[in-house]
Motif scaffolding. Structure first.
Motif, PDB file in Angstrom:
ATOM      1  N   ASN A 125     -21.390  25.301  83.365  1.00 32.49           N
ATOM      2  CA  ASN A 125     -20.596  25.108  82.414  1.00 32.49           C
ATOM      3  C   ASN A 125     -20.717  23.912  81.277  1.00 32.49           C
ATOM      4  OD1 ASN A 125     -18.183  24.706  80.604  1.00 32.49           O
ATOM      5  ND2 ASN A 125     -16.806  24.710  82.472  1.00 32.49           N
ATOM      6  N   ASP A 166     -18.159  24.095  87.546  1.00 31.89           N
ATOM      7  CA  ASP A 166     -17.148  23.712  86.729  1.00 31.89           C
ATOM      8  C   ASP A 166     -15.935  23.284  87.680  1.00 31.89           C
ATOM      9  OD1 ASP A 166     -16.433  26.413  87.345  1.00 31.89           O
ATOM     10  OD2 ASP A 166     -15.254  26.494  85.568  1.00 31.89           O
ATOM     11  N   LYS A 167     -15.510  23.815  88.757  1.00 28.98           N
ATOM     12  CA  LYS A 167     -14.458  23.497  89.627  1.00 28.98           C
ATOM     13  C   LYS A 167     -14.682  24.002  91.031  1.00 28.98           C
ATOM     14  CE  LYS A 167     -11.631  27.071  87.465  1.00 28.98           C
ATOM     15  NZ  LYS A 167     -10.327  27.151  86.837  1.00 28.98           N
ATOM     16  N   PRO A 168     -14.357  23.326  92.067  1.00 33.22           N
ATOM     17  CA  PRO A 168     -14.498  23.828  93.406  1.00 33.22           C
ATOM     18  C   PRO A 168     -14.112  25.260  93.770  1.00 33.22           C
ATOM     19  CG  PRO A 168     -13.418  21.504  93.336  1.00 33.22           C
ATOM     20  CD  PRO A 168     -13.458  22.043  91.793  1.00 33.22           C
ATOM     21  N   GLU A 169     -13.038  25.771  92.960  1.00 31.66           N
ATOM     22  CA  GLU A 169     -12.775  27.115  93.563  1.00 31.66           C
ATOM     23  C   GLU A 169     -13.780  28.180  93.005  1.00 31.66           C
ATOM     24  OE1 GLU A 169      -9.668  25.629  90.304  1.00 31.66           O
ATOM     25  OE2 GLU A 169     -10.614  24.902  91.952  1.00 31.66           O
ATOM     26  N   ASN A 170     -14.542  27.840  92.028  1.00 33.67           N
ATOM     27  CA  ASN A 170     -15.751  28.805  91.684  1.00 33.67           C
ATOM     28  C   ASN A 170     -17.183  28.448  92.557  1.00 33.67           C
ATOM     29  OD1 ASN A 170     -14.046  29.767  89.694  1.00 33.67           O
ATOM     30  ND2 ASN A 170     -14.582  28.235  88.025  1.00 33.67           N
ATOM     31  N   LYS A 171     -17.196  27.612  93.401  1.00 34.02           N
ATOM     32  CA  LYS A 171     -18.246  27.151  94.035  1.00 34.02           C
ATOM     33  C   LYS A 171     -18.284  28.321  95.578  1.00 34.02           C
ATOM     34  CE  LYS A 171     -19.306  22.610  92.751  1.00 34.02           C
ATOM     35  NZ  LYS A 171     -19.453  21.164  93.320  1.00 34.02           N
ATOM     36  N   GLN A 192     -14.409  21.846  97.646  1.00 34.87           N
ATOM     37  CA  GLN A 192     -15.348  20.707  97.266  1.00 34.87           C
ATOM     38  C   GLN A 192     -15.938  20.303  99.004  1.00 34.87           C
ATOM     39  OE1 GLN A 192     -17.282  19.894  94.760  1.00 34.87           O
ATOM     40  NE2 GLN A 192     -18.511  18.738  96.083  1.00 34.87           N
ATOM     41  N   GLU A 212     -18.856  21.418  79.954  1.00 34.08           N
ATOM     42  CA  GLU A 212     -18.391  20.042  80.922  1.00 34.08           C
ATOM     43  C   GLU A 212     -19.316  19.096  80.781  1.00 34.08           C
ATOM     44  OE1 GLU A 212     -15.472  19.620  82.631  1.00 34.08           O
ATOM     45  OE2 GLU A 212     -14.450  21.611  81.657  1.00 34.08           O
TER      46      GLU A 212
END
Length: 578
Positions: free
Chosen positions: A32, A561-566, A571, A35
């Motif tokens: 991202n 960009d955020k944990p749910e996209n990993k 995390q 960010e």
């Protein structure tokens, strides 16, 4: 083997669908830009390497404490296909010793054995070859796997490295095993000789300071003598009682001898006293006085006579007394001599008995000595036997080394066209990257006294790119996949580490080659890559090439960009190795 999907029992996990059983499957780590600064932000930690670790986990890798500690309650499910048959493996982060394959719970070892049977034609009695030893050539599991094209397991034993590569290339692994076994046997004999050199009993023989044959003869004679003594050995139950009596008799004899000596001295003294007469007669006294002109009166003479008679009586009494004492002592001496004679006789009898009938501890001592001599003799004989075995084995091994070397030379001549075909394919792949470089697989006979049968290497002689080593890995893995032997693998999986250091132009070439050869041979190629590599491909490939090779084959995107996209959807910071 071709991958279909990777899922989990946790809803946060983002399932990975490998949409192309034939062709490319690209997993992209997307960054991202809004960010963070593009140049400074990292793609690490989004889940690319973790994806490989989870796939390896579902395919029987060793237990991972990091999974148990950080992912308790998680299960991962991998769908894959082998030779047209569908399989599903499920493994829990909590109970890692069990893998469920198509609903059947298998121990880790049994699972790996079954996968080995499904995917590789491993001969019997080749313990160094296994599913887990061969699978990393197709799915390189860790950072160290990208350091050496022929050693994805980061092994330190050259023999094991050569054996695995020879097996996958279709070379004769029994020639490889034969030389290793010959070397191991030769090393074993050398180790035994080394032990002899440190043995305190055998060291002198080993150094040549003593003759083992003469020592053996001497020991044999001593052993024979002891065995003879033990055969005639009679153990007396009353040995110690008899010995006690004998000791008492010895003391008694010594005492008697001293007493007799003292008594005989007394006899000698009495005899001397008897022979000594200090008395003076009356006549001598009168004569002395007359010669001095002294006259004696009749009364005085009368007194002298009485005195003489008195002293005469005393002398007689003295002689009588001394004679009586002498006789008494003589009789006592005779008695003691008689007792001494009897004591000597008894002592001799007991000594004779003790000489014939001996003590148990003496017997034990002799037995122990005999055992020690036999052990020493056996040790020296084993030394002699070992030396003969060593010289015989060394000659045999040296002969077999020469025969094996000659046989290998014949074998390499017989398979030169086969090897050339594999080398030409690798060279063609390499020249697609570096047209002006000398490239190919080299294979020759290793004639040195070691455990390595073949000198084997893959070469791309060029200094125009820092990524030559990784290009070599790609070309070699593709060669193994398409031309390799003894396997049923239909896919290879490369981590984004493969692309590190490779020039963007060579990355574009890599995807062109992968798309061409993988699709044409009905294989599957999986690779994780970073967003910057995608961007570079847009520059290096034509729009049509990008839209044909890259865009339609992106099967999963991992965001940072955020944990749910990993990958896990949460995390988690943990250390792991695929």
């Amino acid at each position: 083997m071709q991958l279909i999907s990777l899922k989990s029992n946790q809803t946060s996990f983002r399932p990975v669908l490998f949409k192309n059983k034939v062709g490319l499957n690209i997993i992209v780590a997307e960054q991202n830009i809004e960010e963070a600064d593009y140049k400074k932000n990292s793609f690490n930690g989004v889940g690319k390497s973790l994806l490989m670790a989870i796939i390896q986990f579902c395919l029987g890798s060793s237990k991972k404490d990091s999974f148990k500690n950080n992912l308790s309650g998680w299960e991962f499910i991998l769908d894959f296909e082998i030779n047209g048959n569908r399989y599903e493996s499920c493994r829990s982060a909590d109970k890692q010793n069990i893998i469920r394959l198509n609903g059947e719970n298998l121990k880790l070892s049994n699972f790996n054995q079954k996968l080995g049977e499904l995917l590789f034609d491993i001969p019997e009695n080749t313990s160094s070859l296994s599913f887990r030893a061969l699978f990393p050539f197709f799915y390189r599991p860790r950072r160290g796997s990208f350091l050496d094209f022929k050693n994805p397991n980061t092994l330190k034993v050259d023999y094991q490295i050569l054996l695995a590569n020879s097996f996958l290339l279709g070379l004769d692994i029994f020639l490889v095993k034969e030389k290793q076994e010959l070397k191991a046997e030769k090393d074993r004999i050398k180790d035994l000789l080394g032990q002899l050199n440190s043995d305190p009993v055998l060291k002198d023989f080993f150094l040549g300071e003593r003759d083992s044959e003469l020592a053996t003869q001497d020991l044999a004679e001593r052993i024979s003598g002891l065995e003879s003594d033990l055969l005639s050995f009679t153990i007396a139950e009353d040995y110690y009682d008899i010995k006690k009596d004998a000791d008492e008799l010895k003391r008694s004899i010594s005492k008697l001898q001293n007493e007799i000596f003292l008594l005989e001295n007394q006899i000698s003294n009495i005899q001397s006293s008897l022979e000594t007469t200090p008395d003076i007669s009356k006549e001598k006294i009168i004569k002395i006085y007359e010669e001095s002109s002294v006259n004696f009166s009749s009364e005085l003479k009368k007194s002298l006579e009485d005195l003489n008679n008195f002293y005469s009586q005393i002398a007689k009494n003295r002689i009588k007394r001394l004679s009586g004492q002498k006789q008494e002592i003589i009789r006592e001496v005779e008695q003691k001599k008689e007792l001494l004679k009897k004591s000597h006789k008894q002592f001799d009898e007991k000594l004779q008995y003790l000489n014939v009938h001996q003590a148990l501890d003496v017997f034990v001592q002799l037995t122990n000595k005999l055992s020690a001599l036999k052990a020493e003799k056996e040790q020296i004989e084993n030394y002699q036997k070992l030396l003969k075995e060593y010289h015989s084995t060394k000659l045999t091994i040296d002969k077999k080394f020469l025969e094996a070397t000659a046989n290998t030379e014949i074998y390499l001549n017989d398979v030169k066209d086969f090897v050339k075909g594999i080398s030409d394919f690798f060279r063609a792949l390499a020249k697609s990257f570096y047209p002006n470089s000398v490239a190919g697989l080299s294979l020759s006979n290793n004639e040195n006294e070691n455990s390595i049968r073949f000198n084997f290497d893959a070469k791309i002689e060029s200094d125009s790119s820092d990524g030559i080593s990784n290009v070599k890995i790609f070309c070699y893995d593709l060669t193994i996949l398409l031309l390799g032997q003894n396997h049923s693998m239909s896919s290879i999986f490369h981590d984004s580490r493969l692309l590190d250091g490779i020039d963007p132009r060579q990355i574009a070439t890599l995807f062109k080659i992968a798309n061409e050869y993988i699709t044409a041979n009905n294989k599957q190629y999986i690779i994780t890559m970073n967003q910057n590599h995608i961007d570079e491909l847009r520059v290096q490939l034509s729009d049509n090439e990008f839209d044909t090779i890259v865009s339609p084959n992106i099967c999963h995107i991992i965001g940072d960009d955020k944990p749910e996209n990993k990958l896990l959807g949460i995390q988690v910071d943990m250390k792991y190795e695929a």
